[in-house]
Scaffold this active site. Structure first.
Site, PDB file in Angstrom:
ATOM      1  N   GLY A 162       3.684   1.698 -11.709  1.00 34.28           N
ATOM      2  CA  GLY A 162       5.025   1.944 -11.173  1.00 34.28           C
ATOM      3  C   GLY A 162       5.483   0.794 -10.301  1.00 34.28           C
ATOM      4  N   ARG A 168      -6.440   8.116  -9.228  1.00 31.19           N
ATOM      5  CA  ARG A 168      -6.834   8.699  -7.938  1.00 31.19           C
ATOM      6  C   ARG A 168      -7.432  10.097  -8.110  1.00 31.19           C
ATOM      7  NH1 ARG A 168      -5.407   4.530  -4.849  1.00 31.19           N
ATOM      8  NH2 ARG A 168      -3.340   3.640  -5.158  1.00 31.19           N
ATOM      9  N   ASP A 214      -0.707   8.352  -1.046  1.00 36.86           N
ATOM     10  CA  ASP A 214      -1.676   8.105  -2.123  1.00 36.86           C
ATOM     11  C   ASP A 214      -3.055   8.699  -1.805  1.00 36.86           C
ATOM     12  OD1 ASP A 214       0.273   6.786  -3.514  1.00 36.86           O
ATOM     13  OD2 ASP A 214      -0.413   4.774  -2.987  1.00 36.86           O
ATOM     14  N   LYS A 247      -4.046  -3.013  -3.395  1.00 35.94           N
ATOM     15  CA  LYS A 247      -3.204  -3.046  -4.597  1.00 35.94           C
ATOM     16  C   LYS A 247      -1.753  -3.392  -4.245  1.00 35.94           C
ATOM     17  CE  LYS A 247      -2.563   0.849  -7.213  1.00 35.94           C
ATOM     18  NZ  LYS A 247      -1.139   1.040  -7.573  1.00 35.94           N
ATOM     19  N   ARG A 295       2.621  -7.586  -4.404  1.00 38.34           N
ATOM     20  CA  ARG A 295       3.688  -8.299  -3.699  1.00 38.34           C
ATOM     21  C   ARG A 295       3.428  -9.794  -3.656  1.00 38.34           C
ATOM     22  NH1 ARG A 295       3.792  -3.206  -2.542  1.00 38.34           N
ATOM     23  NH2 ARG A 295       5.553  -2.185  -1.500  1.00 38.34           N
TER      24      ARG A 295
HETATM   25  C1  S3P Z   1       3.601   1.737  -3.411  1.00 36.70           C
HETATM   26  C2  S3P Z   1       4.400   2.667  -2.805  1.00 36.70           C
HETATM   27  C3  S3P Z   1       4.199   4.115  -2.936  1.00 36.70           C
HETATM   28  C4  S3P Z   1       2.807   4.435  -3.451  1.00 36.70           C
HETATM   29  C5  S3P Z   1       2.420   3.580  -4.610  1.00 36.70           C
HETATM   30  C6  S3P Z   1       2.442   2.113  -4.216  1.00 36.70           C
HETATM   31  C7  S3P Z   1       3.917   0.307  -3.225  1.00 36.70           C
HETATM   32  O1  S3P Z   1       5.140   4.643  -3.845  1.00 36.70           O
HETATM   33  O2  S3P Z   1       2.709   5.799  -3.800  1.00 36.70           O
HETATM   34  O3  S3P Z   1       1.130   3.907  -5.071  1.00 36.70           O
HETATM   35  O4  S3P Z   1       3.056  -0.543  -3.460  1.00 36.70           O
HETATM   36  O5  S3P Z   1       5.052   0.022  -2.820  1.00 36.70           O
HETATM   37  P1  S3P Z   1       6.654   4.954  -3.408  1.00 36.70           P
HETATM   38  O6  S3P Z   1       7.241   3.724  -2.935  1.00 36.70           O
HETATM   39  O7  S3P Z   1       7.315   5.456  -4.647  1.00 36.70           O
HETATM   40  O8  S3P Z   1       6.561   6.001  -2.364  1.00 36.70           O
END
Ligand code: S3P
Length: 460
Positions: A116, A416, A343, A28, A33
């Protein structure tokens, strides 16, 4: 959607050992990216084995809103990519004015759903482009902290507005000319680091991000493939400094996405909790900034075997087999290890319930601001099944080795948690009903199909 799962047992004893080779989708983090860097790059980026799921579709929508063209090939009828799918992203590097047409208040809106990563990295991308965009998301995402990304982007010159001074989405970002910053992030967060790097690429000067310990480094690795190498330095106090030069045009790249260790994790834990069981996932990412789960399972007594170790698109990949020991030992997780398995803590909670003793997770307050407050959610939901789980301010204390009868739990909209509770069925004496199972579509739409590799009876 509620599903009910029950372990198939050997004459009333523990669940039957198994030899699983589940299908696991593309990573993911790496898919997000590839899409977002592709949107900034000159030329057409080819993404092979992308994760086609709720979250990554949100990043495709953001890339389109930013002016990129997206083509998806090898689709099955419903438009979702099957195995062998390829996404092609033709970037829009020379940022054009945002097209306001068709949006009610004149500002195009991107719905980031539950993602997020789309929102935080998307803010970094849009911060350097002219025009305004409004980013919103589902109830969960609209409760998650955004100031950690908004503050550095504002310091670089982006104008960002949102609820509570920009802490909460919906957020409106008006991008433009950016200046480089040196930003010290109080949390080790790949999303913060990546957002600042994406903005830094579009700024004048050299942008530096400092983080207290290393978070996942997929952005840094991928930027090198797109022609914008990043410099990394480990400072004597343990701080990690990452720097990028601004004003560099990205060149489109071909990205092959490894299988997602965070998705494979549920099957590795499933094997670890059943003596003699095995789970193998081929071509899975084993980037050391992500692979903390494998270290913990090994320390707890599981056999962890890496074969055919290789590099795929700048990322270390291997065929990984985990075998369950006779007795899984309890474990402690804390410090620098936490960002490397953040995660995987829902999956590790299942391993802790199987271990012969008490396991502890500390230094993981970040769990409180994930898709749910995962400390509270795990504590409360596992307690419903009779487990002894103590909530700590920054983690969990979990008593393993107790017999648990089964019952009902809610995934609370968190993918999750849904997957962890499904695997937990292997340990329970009776069936478990998992409410809100549909949340798995955010990161692993084929999870139920892959679950058929485990000795579980599943009823929808
Ligand atoms: C992610 C970074 C992590 C992770 C999220 C995916 C990413 O979060 O928990 O599921 O792809 O950069 P944080 O960067 O807030 O730690």
């Amino acid at each position: 959607m509620t599903i009910v799962l029950a372990a198939r047992r050997r004459n009333g004893a523990g669940p039957s050992a198994f030899d699983a080779a589940p299908a696991v989708p593309g990573d993911k983090s790496i898919t997000h990216r590839a899409v977002l860097l592709g949107a900034l790059a000159r030329g057409t980026t080819v993404v092979a084995n992308p994760l086609d799921a709720g979250d990554t579709r949100r990043s495709l929508a953001l890339a389109r809103a930013a002016g990129a063209e997206v083509r998806i090939t090898d689709c099955d009828e419903d438009g979702h990519a099957g195995t062998g799918a390829v996404w092609r992203i033709t970037g829009a590097p020379g940022a054009r004015e945002a097209e306001a047409a068709g949006s009610p208040n004149g500002t195009p809106t991107v719905d980031c759903g539950n993602s997020g990563t789309t929102m935080r990295l998307g803010l970094g991308l849009l911060a350097g482009r002219p025009g305004a965009f409004r980013l919103t998301g589902d109830d969960s995402l609209r409760r998650r902290p955004m100031l950690r990304v908004v503050a550095p982007l504002r310091a670089m010159g982006a104008e960002i507005r949102g609820r509570r001074g920009g802490e909460l989405a919906p957020l409106t970002v008006r991008g433009g000319r950016l200046r480089a910053v040196a930003w010290r992030s109080p949390v080790a967060s790949a999303q913060v680091k990546s957002a600042v790097l994406l903005a830094g690429l579009q700024a004048s000067g050299r942008t530096v991000v400092l983080e207290p310990t290393a978070s996942r480094d997929h952005t840094e690795r991928m930027l090198a493939a797109f022609g914008a190498p990043v410099e990394r330095e480990l400072l004597p106090d343990g701080t990690v400094a990452v720097a990028v030069e601004g004003g560099r045009m990205l060149r489109a790249a071909c990205v092959t996405v490894p299988a997602d260790l965070s998705a494979a994790a549920f099957f590795f834990v499933a094997a670890a909790v059943v003596p003699g069981a095995r789970a193998t996932v081929r071509g899975v990412g084993v980037n050391p900034t992500r692979a903390g789960l494998l270290e913990v399972l090994k320390a707890a007594g599981a056999e962890v075997h890496l074969r055919a170790e290789r590099q795929v698109g700048g990322e270390p990949v291997a065929d990984v087999t985990v075998t369950g020991p006779e007795r899984l030992r309890p474990f402690e997780v804390g410090g620098d290890l936490v960002p490397r398995l953040i995660d995987e803590i829902p999956a590790l909670a299942v391993a802790a319930l199987a271990a012969c003793g008490t396991s502890v997770v500390r230094d993981a307050a970040e769990l409180r601001v994930k898709e749910t407050d995962r400390i509270r959610s795990l504590g409360q939901e596992l307690a419903k099944l009779g487990a002894r789980v103590e909530e700590l301010p920054d983690g969990l204390r979990i008593e393993g080795g107790r017999r648990l009868p089964g019952g009902s739990v809610s995934a609370r909209g968190d993918h999750r948690l849904a997957m962890a509770f499904a695997v937990l069925a292997l340990l329970l004496d009776g069936p478990v009903a998992v409410e809100g199972f549909e949340a798995v579509a955010v990161s692993f739409p084929g999870f139920l199909r892959s679950l058929a590799e485990l000795p579980l009876d599943v009823r929808a």
